[in-house]
Write a protein that holds these residues in place. Structure first.
Motif: not given
Length: 416
Positions: A108-117
């Motif tokens: 139902e939900q997909t994800w991503c990764q929000l680490f690097s800047e």
């Protein structure tokens, strides 16, 4: 008391009986995965309370392979199952697990990764995206980069700075960020190999509910290390070999897989395409060249040694161990193999390795290898970071000198 774990053969037999009684290729994929979640067959190593069976990790591989062999469909592909769920299971509150685990399992939900800047890649703890508490919500401002599939993800694993008055590792908090909101903008990044797998994500007064904190406020660094440990386990990613027969569930699963793996279509080139070296040498007519033969032998040796390391990692996982430093060993090995493979391909093709188009070596694949391989040493933690991990965690060498270790983050920024 842990439940008694059946032998692999018994697991396959029980699963086959359950699939025979429940699988219908014409049912909606979501309905099928709801059944998997209810039965505990989707992720048997997860706790029974969270839709698993409390079995060892090796049973996940047995069940996943058997589901495909039976012509059925397994759990969703993507970062939800590989990164988000393990992180939430390890650090999330019971309330958070109750809200987020099942939607991952059902797709139902997909994800991503929000680490690097842009200013915090290898030095991840030096990130500056801010999180400020406003009543029962956190307000997020900043920019993230190299975010695979962020443009269509429902949720993001976000690491942000909630306190700049303490040393950088202690001022971070880990969030489950809803991506579909006005304050979140994902823009694709065009790579030098002409693919656009990644995004940069701009966060402008984005909102996260206070109960979407994973772990403790200010305790985001250990949570991030868990996510990174699971990320380093990634090897060659292959789409599930779903049955080609018609049926709604199968059609939807194939479409899901194709959409997901399209983003990673250049990853074999990033890994160096060592599998093409012998074919390339034969096509170029240089198999009798002793220098090239030695280079190919060296490459094959590196591959074999890396495979043994992977086997040890799989054996550790089968015992239920969490990912450890073997992930860093494997990551470094893959970087070495990729670079060596690119070097051997260049030796074989010579100047022709720079050409693209249908008449170039291997139809342009070799040129794509040469400009894609550098990413292997960066993605998932640079080679230098992996060496630091091994030096400090395995060899027991003195820690790298960090002059900013005990300095409040606000002072570090002021010095910059």
């Amino acid at each position: 008391m842990s439940p008694q774990v059946p032998a692999a053969g018994q697991i396959r037999a029980e699963l086959a009986a359950w699939v025979s009684a429940n699988w219908d290729p014409d049912m909606p994929l979501r309905d099928w995965r709801e059944l998997l979640a209810d039965s505990g067959w989707g992720a048997p190593s997860w706790p029974e309370r969270w839709h698993g069976r409390g079995w060892p990790a090796w049973t996940d591989d047995v069940v996943a392979g058997e589901l495909v062999a039976l012509g059925a469909v397994g759990t969703p592909v993507g970062l939800g199952m590989t990164l988000a769920a393990p992180t939430i299971l390890a650090h999330g509150s019971d309330e958070l697990k109750a809200r987020l685990i099942r939607p991952i399992l059902t797709g139902e939900q997909t994800w991503c990764q929000l680490f690097s800047e842009p200013g915090a890649g290898s030095d991840l703890a030096g990130l500056s995206t801010s999180a400020s508490l406003d009543g029962q919500q956190w307000v997020i401002n900043g920019q993230k980069v190299w975010n695979t599939s962020a443009h269509h993800a429902d949720m993001g694993l976000l690491l942000a700075r909630s306190d700049s008055q303490v040393p950088k590792h202690r001022g971070l908090t880990f969030f489950a960020l809803p991506m579909h909101q006005p304050g979140v903008e994902a823009r694709p990044l065009r790579q030098m190999n002409f693919h656009a797998s990644f995004n940069e994500v701009f966060l402008t007064d984005a909102r996260v509910p206070d109960d979407n904190v994973i772990g403790e406020v200010g305790g985001g660094w250990p949570v991030a290390l868990t996510t990174l440990a699971y990320e380093r386990r990634f090897g060659a990613m292959r789409p599930p070999a779903y049955d080609r027969r018609p049926g709604r569930a199968l059609d939807e699963a194939r479409a899901e897989s194709e959409a997901h793996f399209a983003v990673y279509s250049w990853y074999p080139q990033r890994a160096g395409r060592a599998d093409l070296v012998i074919e390339h040498a034969r096509a170029a007519g240089v198999t009798g060249d002793p220098v090239i033969r030695q280079a190919i032998a060296r490459l094959v040796t590196l591959q074999r040694v890396s495979a043994w390391t992977s086997e040890r990692a799989r054996a550790a996982r089968a015992r239920g161990a969490r990912p450890g430093a073997e992930g860093s060993v494997g990551k470094l090995a893959l970087s070495n193999i990729a670079r060596e493979s690119a070097r051997v391909h260049a030796m074989i093709a010579r100047a022709g390795a720079l050409l693209t188009g249908p008449d170039s070596p291997m139809g342009g694949v070799i040129a794509e290898v040469l400009i894609s391989v550098p990413a292997q040493s960066i993605a998932g933690g640079t080679d230098e970071i992996q060496k630091n991990i091994l030096a400090e965690k395995i060899l027991g060498l003195p820690a790298e000198i960090r002059v900013d270790k005990d300095v409040p983050f606000s002072q570090i920024r002021a010095r910059g």
